[in-house]
Design an enzyme around this catalytic site. Structure first.
Site, PDB file in Angstrom:
ATOM      1  N   ASP A  92       0.818  -1.216   0.000  1.00 43.10           N
ATOM      2  CA  ASP A  92       0.000   0.000   0.000  1.00 43.10           C
ATOM      3  C   ASP A  92       0.850   1.263   0.000  1.00 43.10           C
ATOM      4  OD1 ASP A  92       0.934   0.185   2.590  1.00 43.10           O
ATOM      5  OD2 ASP A  92      -1.026   0.109   3.553  1.00 43.10           O
ATOM      6  N   ASP A  93       2.164   1.088  -0.062  1.00 44.08           N
ATOM      7  CA  ASP A  93       3.072   2.233  -0.014  1.00 44.08           C
ATOM      8  C   ASP A  93       3.469   2.731  -1.400  1.00 44.08           C
ATOM      9  OD1 ASP A  93       3.333   2.370   2.833  1.00 44.08           O
ATOM     10  OD2 ASP A  93       4.569   0.568   2.722  1.00 44.08           O
ATOM     11  N   SER A  98      -1.826   4.092   1.874  1.00 45.49           N
ATOM     12  CA  SER A  98      -1.985   3.506   3.205  1.00 45.49           C
ATOM     13  C   SER A  98      -3.367   3.812   3.783  1.00 45.49           C
ATOM     14  CB  SER A  98      -0.913   4.042   4.155  1.00 45.49           C
ATOM     15  OG  SER A  98       0.367   3.614   3.771  1.00 45.49           O
ATOM     16  N   ASN A 141       5.565  -3.471   4.446  1.00 43.01           N
ATOM     17  CA  ASN A 141       4.993  -2.148   4.654  1.00 43.01           C
ATOM     18  C   ASN A 141       5.962  -1.262   5.441  1.00 43.01           C
ATOM     19  OD1 ASN A 141       2.541  -0.405   4.585  1.00 43.01           O
ATOM     20  ND2 ASN A 141       2.765  -0.526   6.803  1.00 43.01           N
ATOM     21  N   SER A 161       5.072  -6.485   7.317  1.00 44.72           N
ATOM     22  CA  SER A 161       5.182  -5.092   7.760  1.00 44.72           C
ATOM     23  C   SER A 161       6.437  -4.918   8.592  1.00 44.72           C
ATOM     24  CB  SER A 161       3.955  -4.694   8.587  1.00 44.72           C
ATOM     25  OG  SER A 161       2.760  -4.817   7.824  1.00 44.72           O
TER      26      SER A 161
END
Length: 352
Positions: free
Chosen positions: A29-30, A61, A138, A171
């Site tokens: 999501d970055d 994010s 992440n 993450s």
């Protein structure tokens, strides 16, 4: 509690080792230009795996599993780190690597665009769905069950798991870094990717040649503490719902705005234990102590068969008796939904 990665994962899986490369779809999501995902991509390719990235054009994010497809065929602004200029197609590839794709949508949307458009149209040698889906690593940890609905890292992952593809969310505790700024192997992005790679390779290596990497509907959530090298910290089996944080809306009287803060004492609801091994430590506690947390989850949202569940159903018992569309026993007769079928990357879904 602390065990080696080989002991923790090999014992948990109990599978024969294989060493051949597999097909891996990556997302996060970055954004597609982040140092973390690019470094893990590099390590996986170096290990002989067939790897493709399809990730957001910009940082996305906090989107959870939201599926938001762009309404414009072209980028209205440059992608992150100005890798792709405004006006370029909303879906395309990195100018230096045709196996790294960007899409101007949410993480979950990128998962679907990858499965339903990119792979079928541009990778005919991928004759089936990916063997594994990886999201991340992440920037910043995703700890506790409440991030299941908040984190784009998790959202992209359970979108793939819903399509019957084994998924692992990763993450790390480092800050955002462009892949352009990764100029050596002694940096937080490479360290995070290396630790992620070591964990992922255990799941791959300890899977039999005719066996999926994870059971149907299962996923894994991995969180990595702050690192000072690529050395693997202690790895611990954990629970997502254990000592987990939850947010509250904190009002700033000076600015008149709200922001989030962690609730104290920790919310009991998100930490209630009904499924799994309640003796396992929580992710938050383990990562706070410098360990790598490995939690196993499923996307079966149904409540467990315990007295509490029966008590909830009992409150509405009169509604289930002879209800329209039911059979008098609380069983709903669903109508078959007919739609045009086409070949999609649907993992282990049965085809009629």
């Amino acid at each position: 509690m602390r065990v080696s990665i080989a002991t923790a994962l090999t014992t948990a899986l109990g599978l024969a080792q294989v060493s051949s490369g597999i097909k891996i779809l990556m997302n996060n999501d970055d954004g597609f230009g982040g140092g973390n995902i690019r470094e893990l991509y590099r390590l996986l390719k170096g290990a002989g795996h067939d790897v493709i990235i399809v990730a957001p054009a910009v940082q996305q994010s906090g989107q959870g599993g939201r599926t938001d497809f762009t309404t414009s065929p072209n980028l209205t602004a440059p992608t992150q780190y100005n890798i792709i200029p405004a006006g370029a197609p909303s879906l395309g590839t990195d100018p230096n690597d045709s196996n790294i794709w960007y899409y101007n949508g949410t993480p979950a949307a990128c998962t679907f665009v990858a499965l339903d458009y990119v792979l079928p149209n541009f990778y005919p040698d991928w004759t089936g769905a990916p063997d594994l889906f990886l999201s991340g690593p992440n920037y910043g940890v995703n700890l506790g069950a409440f991030v299941y609905s908040l984190s784009g890292t998790l959202g992209a992952t359970y979108a793939a798991i819903a399509r019957s593809i084994p998924g692992i969310a990763l993450s790390a505790s480092n800050k955002a870094l462009s892949y352009k700024d990764v100029t050596n192997t002694s940096n937080p992005a490479t360290w995070a990717a290396t630790v992620s790679f070591k964990v992922v390779e255990q799941f791959i290596d300890n899977t039999g040649p005719s066996q999926p990497i994870l059971p149907l509907g299962y996923g894994v959530n991995v969180n990595i503490p702050p690192l000072t090298s690529a050395e693997l910290p202690p790895v611990v089996k954990t629970r997502m719902t254990g000592e987990a944080e939850v947010d509250y809306a904190a009002y700033n009287e000076t600015s008149g705005l709200f922001t989030w803060e962690n609730l104290r004492p920790r919310a009991a609801g998100v930490n209630a234990c009904y499924n799994g091994d309640c003796s396992l430590p929580g992710e938050t506690y383990v990562v706070g102590g410098g360990g790598v947390s490995v939690s196993v989850f499923t996307i079966d949202y149904d409540a467990p068969s315990v007295p509490y569940t029966e008590m909830v159903f009992e409150k509405a018992a009169s509604l289930f008796e002879g209800a329209g569309g039911g059979d008098g026993n609380g069983t709903y007769k669903a109508k078959r939904h007919l739609t045009a079928r086409r070949e999609l990357f649907v993992g282990r879904d049965l085809k009629d």
